[in-house]
Enzyme design. Structure first.
Site, PDB file in Angstrom:
ATOM      1  N   SER A  46      43.129  45.964  53.063  1.00 43.97           N
ATOM      2  CA  SER A  46      43.997  45.776  51.920  1.00 43.97           C
ATOM      3  C   SER A  46      44.349  44.290  51.898  1.00 43.97           C
ATOM      4  CB  SER A  46      45.243  46.644  52.066  1.00 43.97           C
ATOM      5  OG  SER A  46      45.975  46.614  50.866  1.00 43.97           O
ATOM      6  N   GLU A  47      44.096  43.625  50.770  1.00 43.32           N
ATOM      7  CA  GLU A  47      44.096  42.157  50.791  1.00 43.32           C
ATOM      8  C   GLU A  47      45.481  41.536  50.971  1.00 43.32           C
ATOM      9  OE1 GLU A  47      43.006  43.987  48.232  1.00 43.32           O
ATOM     10  OE2 GLU A  47      43.673  43.202  46.294  1.00 43.32           O
ATOM     11  N   ASN A  48      46.522  42.345  50.941  1.00 44.82           N
ATOM     12  CA  ASN A  48      47.845  41.783  51.246  1.00 44.82           C
ATOM     13  C   ASN A  48      48.061  41.614  52.747  1.00 44.82           C
ATOM     14  OD1 ASN A  48      47.776  44.672  51.139  1.00 44.82           O
ATOM     15  ND2 ASN A  48      49.991  44.685  51.415  1.00 44.82           N
ATOM     16  N   SER A  88      43.536  36.951  55.329  1.00 41.25           N
ATOM     17  CA  SER A  88      42.941  38.062  54.603  1.00 41.25           C
ATOM     18  C   SER A  88      41.817  37.572  53.699  1.00 41.25           C
ATOM     19  CB  SER A  88      44.024  38.748  53.775  1.00 41.25           C
ATOM     20  OG  SER A  88      43.470  39.833  53.075  1.00 41.25           O
TER      21      SER A  88
END
Lengths: 219, 236
Positions: A46-48, A88
């Site tokens: 998840s890119e967060n 990320s």
């Protein structure tokens, strides 16, 4: 009729291999996680800032400090890691994410994708989509084959502002599975069980060639 | 730590924002409402500073996060990757009151990292061939086109961490880390709010996410709402 949203997701899950690190976008792509067998070693990113994302938490395990990129509360699986947004996207930009699945408004035969902006409408932003399509090793688009008024979303050339150029490999729609045949059109690999290759060709603005061995999807 | 009056710990969010003024560039950590410096944002609103340029991945929601400063029209320009959840934002943008620059999320993170690391610019493939590339230098490396993106720094950086020691060494918690570490490096004055301040020596040096050199001011959050945008649960 074609495929349901769940069937699109189920078909895409077959593209996931054991050992993959995968980023799933919002909408149909999120559903793909439901069809990845538990026996497979897959890490969801998840890119967060989370690699090893798990399912939604139980009521008592909800943690406001633990969300996914859709701002939903989630969990972290054993083996997960947390990291900054810069780390990320280094992961994404650096080609360490094997596969990303995301939605789109248009895809064209050069592999260009438009998914973030309709001129004249309020633009909410591209979020991480431009980074994902430019950086992930494989980009699969999950979308409806045509718009509500029947217009093809698989085009010779995108008409909307692009999210990325020359980056899409595969498209799974409610009608079939297609591959970008760069500069020539799309190759049709599979079609929905209740449809025909002709129906897909008919509904697609760009030229479509049926590859040898192509056939209806099996569920 | 040591002797003398020197301390990074401030008594309140208001005191920690001493020096904030009109037309400044303020960097604000957080992803959605996760890991935002809630008390510092409220204090920034209460400072009355106007004409601000805010660099933050999102713009909060109508009544929380940076949305608070939109309501009071203190923000002149936002630099963000996604502003989806804010009707006030949409209204002010469409009426031309608010400037907006979209930046891809990974590019935004890297621009802040670069800004804090003394790197004026870098090349990335993200956005090449799109509207993001307009007006930017392009360069081909190994047959692929990249665009030049600039580092970002600000007069103030507002950061949320989980724990700090008195020197300002920081540890974040879970996905509340997000943009905070880069933003911490990119402020001329970096102000951090934390849930717990511990004496120097209590944090394991191997576990520090942001070394204290980047932090000028620390407050302990008097309270935190930690609002959840999408509360999704399973039956388990």
């Amino acid at each position: 009729m074609g495929l349901t949203r769940d069937q699109i997701a189920q078909r895409i899950s077959r593209e996931v291999k054991s050992g993959y690190c995968v980023n799933l976008g919002i909408g149909i792509p999120t559903l793909v996680a439901n069809f990845i067998p538990a026996s497979m070693h897959v890490m969801l990113q998840s890119e967060n800032g989370l690699l090893g994302m798990g399912p939604f938490p139980t009521e008592s395990a909800v943690d406001p400090d633990l969300i996914n990129a859709g701002k939903q509360t989630v969990t972290a699986l054993p083996g997960a890691s947390f990291f900054s947004s810069a780390d990320s996207f280094a992961m994404i930009r650096g080609g360490h994410i094997d596969l990303t699945v995301l939605g789109a408004m248009e895809v064209d035969m050069n592999g260009d994708i438009a998914s973030w902006m309709v001129p004249g409408k309020m633009v909410k932003g591209m979020g991480g989509a431009m980074d994902l399509v430019a950086g992930a090793r494989t980009v699969i688009v999950a979308m409806q084959h045509t718009s509500k008024d029947g217009a093809s979303k698989l085009l010779k050339k995108c008409t909307l502002p692009l999210t990325g150029k020359d980056c899409v490999t595969r498209i799974v729609t409610d009608m079939g599975v297609l591959e970008v045949d760069k500069g020539r059109g799309f190759k049709l690999l599979e079609w929905a069980p209740d449809l025909s290759a002709e129906a897909v060709i008919e509904a697609t603005e760009a030229p479509v060639t049926v590859v040898p061995g192509a056939g209806p999807m099996k569920f | 730590m040591g002797t003398g009056a020197y301390s990074k710990i401030f008594p309140s969010a208001k005191a920690a924002l001493e020096g904030v003024g009109d037309n400044m560039t303020i960097l604000v950590g957080g992803f959605g409402l996760c890991g935002i410096p809630e008390n510092l944002i409220t204090a920034l609103r209460d400072s009355g500073a106007k004409g601000l340029t805010c660099v933050s991945n999102n713009a909060g929601v109508d009544d929380f996060g940076l949305g608070l400063l939109l309501q009071t029209r203190q923000i002149k320009k936002m630099l963000s990757s996604y502003v989806g959840e804010n009707a006030t934002f949409e209204k002010q943008f469409l009426s031309g009151e608010l400037e907006l620059e979209f930046c891809p999320q990974g590019t935004l993170a890297e621009r802040l990292r670069a800004g804090g690391a003394g790197i004026p610019g870098f090349y990335t493939a993200t956005g090449a061939g799109t509207v993001v590339a307009e007006g930017k230098e392009k360069k081909v490396f190994d047959g692929r086109e990249y665009i030049l993106e600039r580092g970002i720094a600000g007069e103030f950086a507002l950061v949320k961490a989980w724990k700090a020691d008195e020197f300002g060494n920081l540890i974040y918690r879970k996905t509340a880390r997000n943009f905070n570490p880069m933003i911490a490096t990119a402020g001329k004055i970096t102000v951090v709010e934390v849930e717990e301040i511990v004496p120097v020596g209590e944090l394991d040096p191997d576990m520090i996410h942001t070394p204290g050199v980047y932090v000028q001011r620390i407050i302990k959050s008097p309270s935190l709402e930690k609002r959840i945008e999408q509360r999704t649960v399973s039956k388990g």
